[in-house]
Structures are given as structure tokens and as C-alpha cells.
Design an enzyme around this catalytic site. Structure first.
Site, PDB file in Angstrom:
ATOM      1  N   TYR A  98       0.826  -1.216   0.000  1.00  0.00           N
ATOM      2  CA  TYR A  98       0.000   0.000   0.000  1.00  0.00           C
ATOM      3  C   TYR A  98       0.864   1.273   0.000  1.00  0.00           C
ATOM      4  O   TYR A  98       0.820   2.064  -0.943  1.00  0.00           O
ATOM      5  CB  TYR A  98      -0.933  -0.060   1.221  1.00  0.00           C
ATOM      6  CG  TYR A  98      -1.649   1.214   1.571  1.00  0.00           C
ATOM      7  CD1 TYR A  98      -2.319   1.966   0.603  1.00  0.00           C
ATOM      8  CD2 TYR A  98      -1.695   1.657   2.897  1.00  0.00           C
ATOM      9  CE1 TYR A  98      -3.002   3.131   0.951  1.00  0.00           C
ATOM     10  CE2 TYR A  98      -2.378   2.801   3.249  1.00  0.00           C
ATOM     11  CZ  TYR A  98      -3.020   3.540   2.279  1.00  0.00           C
ATOM     12  OH  TYR A  98      -3.689   4.684   2.628  1.00  0.00           O
ATOM     13  N   LEU A 156       5.400 -10.520  -2.706  1.00  0.00           N
ATOM     14  CA  LEU A 156       3.996 -10.608  -3.129  1.00  0.00           C
ATOM     15  C   LEU A 156       3.130 -11.436  -2.167  1.00  0.00           C
ATOM     16  O   LEU A 156       2.061 -11.905  -2.554  1.00  0.00           O
ATOM     17  CB  LEU A 156       3.859 -11.132  -4.565  1.00  0.00           C
ATOM     18  CG  LEU A 156       4.521 -10.271  -5.649  1.00  0.00           C
ATOM     19  CD1 LEU A 156       4.283 -10.865  -7.048  1.00  0.00           C
ATOM     20  CD2 LEU A 156       4.004  -8.825  -5.616  1.00  0.00           C
ATOM     21  N   THR A 167       7.141   3.466  13.109  1.00  0.00           N
ATOM     22  CA  THR A 167       5.730   3.514  13.498  1.00  0.00           C
ATOM     23  C   THR A 167       5.486   4.262  14.804  1.00  0.00           C
ATOM     24  O   THR A 167       6.345   4.252  15.709  1.00  0.00           O
ATOM     25  CB  THR A 167       5.181   2.082  13.666  1.00  0.00           C
ATOM     26  OG1 THR A 167       3.853   2.151  14.195  1.00  0.00           O
ATOM     27  CG2 THR A 167       6.022   1.252  14.616  1.00  0.00           C
ATOM     28  N   TYR A 182       5.448  -5.641  17.279  1.00  0.00           N
ATOM     29  CA  TYR A 182       5.585  -4.897  16.022  1.00  0.00           C
ATOM     30  C   TYR A 182       6.397  -3.619  16.245  1.00  0.00           C
ATOM     31  O   TYR A 182       7.411  -3.365  15.579  1.00  0.00           O
ATOM     32  CB  TYR A 182       4.194  -4.569  15.457  1.00  0.00           C
ATOM     33  CG  TYR A 182       4.230  -3.551  14.351  1.00  0.00           C
ATOM     34  CD1 TYR A 182       4.947  -3.797  13.184  1.00  0.00           C
ATOM     35  CD2 TYR A 182       3.563  -2.331  14.467  1.00  0.00           C
ATOM     36  CE1 TYR A 182       5.002  -2.851  12.168  1.00  0.00           C
ATOM     37  CE2 TYR A 182       3.611  -1.388  13.460  1.00  0.00           C
ATOM     38  CZ  TYR A 182       4.332  -1.646  12.324  1.00  0.00           C
ATOM     39  OH  TYR A 182       4.389  -0.722  11.326  1.00  0.00           O
ATOM     40  N   PHE A 225       2.027   7.756  11.732  1.00  0.00           N
ATOM     41  CA  PHE A 225       0.818   7.578  12.517  1.00  0.00           C
ATOM     42  C   PHE A 225      -0.140   6.789  11.614  1.00  0.00           C
ATOM     43  O   PHE A 225       0.272   5.794  11.037  1.00  0.00           O
ATOM     44  CB  PHE A 225       0.355   8.920  13.080  1.00  0.00           C
ATOM     45  CG  PHE A 225       1.222   9.283  14.274  1.00  0.00           C
ATOM     46  CD1 PHE A 225       2.603   9.448  14.131  1.00  0.00           C
ATOM     47  CD2 PHE A 225       0.709   9.360  15.546  1.00  0.00           C
ATOM     48  CE1 PHE A 225       3.435   9.692  15.228  1.00  0.00           C
ATOM     49  CE2 PHE A 225       1.521   9.613  16.655  1.00  0.00           C
ATOM     50  CZ  PHE A 225       2.883   9.778  16.492  1.00  0.00           C
ATOM     51  N   ASP A 253      -5.122  -1.081  22.140  1.00  0.00           N
ATOM     52  CA  ASP A 253      -5.375   0.224  21.499  1.00  0.00           C
ATOM     53  C   ASP A 253      -5.213   1.354  22.504  1.00  0.00           C
ATOM     54  O   ASP A 253      -5.978   1.435  23.466  1.00  0.00           O
ATOM     55  CB  ASP A 253      -6.819   0.273  20.959  1.00  0.00           C
ATOM     56  CG  ASP A 253      -6.939  -0.272  19.556  1.00  0.00           C
ATOM     57  OD1 ASP A 253      -5.913  -0.388  18.857  1.00  0.00           O
ATOM     58  OD2 ASP A 253      -8.080  -0.579  19.143  1.00  0.00           O
TER      59      ASP A 253
HETATM   60  N1  UFG Z   1     -11.208   0.493  14.784  1.00  0.00           N
HETATM   61  C1  UFG Z   1     -12.540   0.211  15.061  1.00  0.00           C
HETATM   62  N2  UFG Z   1     -13.149  -0.762  14.345  1.00  0.00           N
HETATM   63  C2  UFG Z   1     -12.511  -1.486  13.360  1.00  0.00           C
HETATM   64  C3  UFG Z   1     -11.151  -1.186  13.081  1.00  0.00           C
HETATM   65  C4  UFG Z   1     -10.521  -0.174  13.820  1.00  0.00           C
HETATM   66  O1  UFG Z   1     -13.149   0.814  15.940  1.00  0.00           O
HETATM   67  O2  UFG Z   1     -13.126  -2.374  12.778  1.00  0.00           O
HETATM   68  C5  UFG Z   1     -10.532   1.571  15.540  1.00  0.00           C
HETATM   69  C6  UFG Z   1      -9.340   1.083  16.325  1.00  0.00           C
HETATM   70  O3  UFG Z   1      -9.732   0.626  17.594  1.00  0.00           O
HETATM   71  C7  UFG Z   1      -8.464   2.348  16.381  1.00  0.00           C
HETATM   72  C8  UFG Z   1      -8.830   3.091  15.081  1.00  0.00           C
HETATM   73  O4  UFG Z   1     -10.041   2.507  14.625  1.00  0.00           O
HETATM   74  O5  UFG Z   1      -8.872   3.141  17.456  1.00  0.00           O
HETATM   75  C9  UFG Z   1      -7.773   2.922  14.013  1.00  0.00           C
HETATM   76  O6  UFG Z   1      -7.483   1.536  13.869  1.00  0.00           O
HETATM   77  P1  UFG Z   1      -6.598   0.948  12.686  1.00  0.00           P
HETATM   78  O7  UFG Z   1      -6.602  -0.530  12.832  1.00  0.00           O
HETATM   79  O8  UFG Z   1      -7.061   1.546  11.406  1.00  0.00           O
HETATM   80  O9  UFG Z   1      -5.156   1.550  12.967  1.00  0.00           O
HETATM   81  P2  UFG Z   1      -4.249   1.449  14.284  1.00  0.00           P
HETATM   82  O10 UFG Z   1      -4.297   2.807  14.931  1.00  0.00           O
HETATM   83  O11 UFG Z   1      -4.593   0.318  15.139  1.00  0.00           O
HETATM   84  O12 UFG Z   1      -2.823   1.083  13.679  1.00  0.00           O
HETATM   85  C10 UFG Z   1      -2.185   1.856  12.677  1.00  0.00           C
HETATM   86  C11 UFG Z   1      -1.284   0.945  11.837  1.00  0.00           C
HETATM   87  C12 UFG Z   1      -0.172   0.382  12.676  1.00  0.00           C
HETATM   88  C13 UFG Z   1       0.563   1.478  13.385  1.00  0.00           C
HETATM   89  C14 UFG Z   1      -0.385   2.362  14.125  1.00  0.00           C
HETATM   90  C15 UFG Z   1       0.366   3.515  14.655  1.00  0.00           C
HETATM   91  O13 UFG Z   1      -2.032  -0.129  11.307  1.00  0.00           O
HETATM   92  O14 UFG Z   1       0.732  -0.315  11.859  1.00  0.00           O
HETATM   93  O15 UFG Z   1      -1.426   2.842  13.268  1.00  0.00           O
HETATM   94  O16 UFG Z   1      -0.481   4.351  15.352  1.00  0.00           O
HETATM   95  F1  UFG Z   1       1.429   0.950  14.274  1.00  0.00           F
END
Ligand code: UFG
Length: 333
Positions: A11, A33, A117, A141, A169, A283
Site C-alpha cells: 500500500y 507478493l 511507526t 511490532y 501515525f 489500542d
Molecule cells: N477500529 C474500530 N473498528 C474497526 C477497526 C478499527 O473501531 O473495525 C478503531 C481502532 O480501535 C483504532 C482506530 O479505529 O482506534 C484505528 O485503527 P486501525 O486498525 O485503522 O489503525 P491502528 O491505529 O490500530 O494502527 C495503525 C497501523 C499500525 C501502526 C499504528 C500507529 O495499522 O501499523 O497505526 O499508530 F502501528
């Protein structure tokens, strides 16, 4: 410059490749891949299918191309998965990075950009999070990225190896050209999941917890447009000869999960049903970047700082590519 991009079919990597080519650089993509997509690699880039665990394959790339700099994206990247499969992260992410670094050093390459990250900061004490915030990785990670940052520190000391560690972020959005975007299998990220509801591919989105100490009880994140991330990589690469550097990369503005869903409703015109579920372990409540350093030192200015534009670009990609790159494979167990 001849630039080796590992994970350049993924991505973020593929959109950085697109930007590098647009700015006249020559690119070699190295990708196994497993998660990346061949169709994501722009045709002007050379492509080598290979795995970083295969040192001979890595060596062969450096032997075959006059590589002058490396951008390293190829990595396992999921916080939650890293809690279930720590060795994939503390082992493979680190040893694969070492294979790459060993061959880069052996071939006289001294310029390197690492995808790092915000997970390095775990649950931070101060918001916004500056580069000097205490490092307490929130998962294997984050730890794997921190180990690579430390390895780079020593390579700089010993070999004058110049690196930039860019601590992202929440990368989001899609290429403004509309040609490249997010296609993960399984998808775990908030914005693509919400947009899959709008596409009718999912019934609803589950909000992971609404009892956080935030304005509406849901987690706050700093979403940064993937194309602005790409620009930061290019600026960092050009500044490397003046010294190694580490930057936090975000917009400095946080949005709650509910605000993200509301923005997706406004952009797509779809009601997007949402329900509240339990918290997702690990989280943190709030992650917002302090990106003053890269603004000040490199003049980085995000072109697409507002969440609505980020979601509009993501929607344009998902709407026109409802099955992503169309090469779905069974995910690794
Ligand atoms: N969330 C939901 N429902 C979902 C998916 C996510 O409520 O179905 C929430 C999560 O709890 C979080 C927010 O949406 O609060 C963002 O979640 P993501 O999974 O989109 O992203 P993350 O913040 O968990 O993680 C991302 C990258 C990581 C990196 C991190 C750094 O995927 O690789 O940001 O902050 F480490």
C-alpha cells in the site's frame, strides 16, 4: 538516483514508488507478493520477486542494479497479529531487515529510509507526541521497528550510513491518481473497513470501545494521507547526505472513530450502520503526532491534511476497485 524499494508492491510502498518515478528517480521494487500486489507496481519500475529472508536473492539485487539508496517497507505490520505471532515480528522483521542492511553495507550503499511507526510510543504520556517522547513500544511490532532504528544508529556511527526513520501515525487515503490504494487481506484498518460497508461488502462497522477518555468515548487517531507520507520520504532521502534523522509523521490533528465514520457517511452518502463492541486489546486512547521537526527541518507541508479529502481519495479508490487489485490470495495463518 537508483532506489531499491522493498515492499514496493504494498500500500504505502507502491504509492512512494509512484511519487519517486514522477520525480524522475529510477526504482527497483523487491517484494515477495505475500501481501503486495504485482499490479500495484508501476510499469516504469523494475520488479524483482523475492523474499528478504533469502540473503542470496537480496545480494543478487544489489549485484544486478546500481542501487544508491534503499527504502524499506517490506515488513509484517499488524499490531494485533504481533501479539499472537511475536517471532514473526521480533524474528523475521528484524532478521529480514538485517539481511537487507548487511547487503546494502557490503555494496557500499549508505542511504536508507526506514518505515517506522507510532507504535514505538505505546500509550504516550504527552499529546501531541514529539520525537523526544519516551519510547515504550506497545507491541512486538513496534519493538521490531525500534530494534531496526537502533541498528541503524550503530551503522551510522560505524559506517557513516545515513538513514531516516519515519514514524508513521495512521496512513490513509489513496493515490490522487486513483491508480493505487489500500488492498489488505484480511483488512483490519478502520477507513477501508468502513468504506466496505458503504460498498455493501459488509453489513456494519464495529466500533472497538466507546468508553475511552475522549470527546465521544472512541479512540482518537491522526490520519495522514499516504501521498503526504510519500512526499516526506522523498524530502528525507534528499536531506540524508546532511545527516541521519528521525521524524514523527502525522497531521497533528486527531479524529475519533465516530468522526471518521461520520466523514465516510458524508463522503459516500451511505448510512453506514455502526455498532459498539468491546475494546481491541492494546489500542491506546489517543495518538496524535507532533510533526514540527520535519516541517521545520525539511519544509514538509501536507497537501491533503483534512480528513474529508483523505476519505474522498480512499472512496474513489474503493469505489473504482471494489476488489482491490483483483488478486486475492488466502492469508497466511
Ligand atoms: N477500529 C474500530 N473498528 C474497526 C477497526 C478499527 O473501531 O473495525 C478503531 C481502532 O480501535 C483504532 C482506530 O479505529 O482506534 C484505528 O485503527 P486501525 O486498525 O485503522 O489503525 P491502528 O491505529 O490500530 O494502527 C495503525 C497501523 C499500525 C501502526 C499504528 C500507529 O495499522 O501499523 O497505526 O499508530 F502501528
Amino acid at each position: 538516483m537508483n532506489i531499491l524499494v522493498t515492499g514496493g508492491a504494498g500500500y504505502i510502498g507502491s504509492i512512494v514508488v509512484e511519487e519517486l518515478l514522477a520525480q524522475g528517480e529510477e526504482v527497483v521494487v523487491f517484494d515477495n507478493l505475500c501481501y503486495g500486489h504485482r499490479a500495484a507496481v508501476p510499469p516504469q519500475a523494475a520488479f524483482v520477486e523475492g523474499d528478504l529472508s533469502d540473503r542470496a536473492a537480496v545480494r543478487a539485487v544489489f549485484d544486478s542494479y546500481p542501487i544508491e539508496a534503499v527504502m524499506h517497507f517490506a515488513s509484517y505490520t499488524l499490531v494485533g497479529e504481533s501479539m499472537a505471532h511475536p517471532f514473526r515480528y521480533l524474528g523475521d522483521n528484524v532478521t529480514n531487515g538485517l539481511n537487507l542492511l548487511r547487503e546494502a553495507v557490503a555494496h557500499g550503499v549508505r542511504r536508507f529510509i526506514l518505515s517506522s511507526t507510532a507504535n514505538l510510543f505505546g500509550t504516550p504520556e504527552r499529546i501531541p507526541i514529539g520525537e523526544k517522547e519516551r519510547i515504550v513500544p506497545g507491541s512486538p511490532y513496534g519493538e521490531s521497528k525500534y530494534i531496526l532504528e537502533r541498528i541503524l544508529h550503530w551503522l551510522d556511527r560505524i559506517y557513516d550510513f545515513r538513514y531516516a526513520a519515519l514514524r508513521y501515525f495512521n496512513a490513509a487515503g489513496a493515490s490522487p491518481t486513483g491508480e493505487r490504494g489500500e488492498d489488505h487481506n484480511p483488512e483490519t484498518h478502520l477507513i477501508p473497513l468502513v468504506l466496505q460497508v458503504a460498498l455493501g461488502q459488509r453489513d456494519k462497522i464495529t466500533i472497538f470501545g466507546d468508553d475511552y477518555p475522549t470527546r465521544d468515548g472512541t479512540c482518537v487517531r491522526d490520519y495522514i494521507h499516504v501521498s503526504d507520507l510519500a512526499q516526506a520520504h522523498i524530502l528525507a532521502l534528499r536531506a540524508l547526505d546532511a545527516g541521519s534523522r528521525t521524524y514523527n509523521l502525522g497531521n497533528g490533528q486527531g479524529f475519533t472513530v465516530r468522526e471518521v465514520i461520520e466523514t465516510c457517511r458524508a463522503v459516500t452518502g451511505h448510512p453506514i450502520p455502526a455498532e459498539v463492541g468491546p475494546r481491541r486489546p492494546g489500542d491506546p486512547a489517543v495518538l496524535i503526532a507532533g510533526s514540527e521537526k520535519i516541517r521545520r527541518e525539511l519544509g514538509w507541508r501536507p497537501r491533503y491534511p483534512d480528513l474529508r479529502t483523505i476519505v474522498e481519495h480512499a472512496w474513489e479508490w474503493h469505489r473504482t476497485h471494489p476488489h482491490g487489485y483483483g488478486d486475492r490470495r488466502t492469508p497466511k495463518a
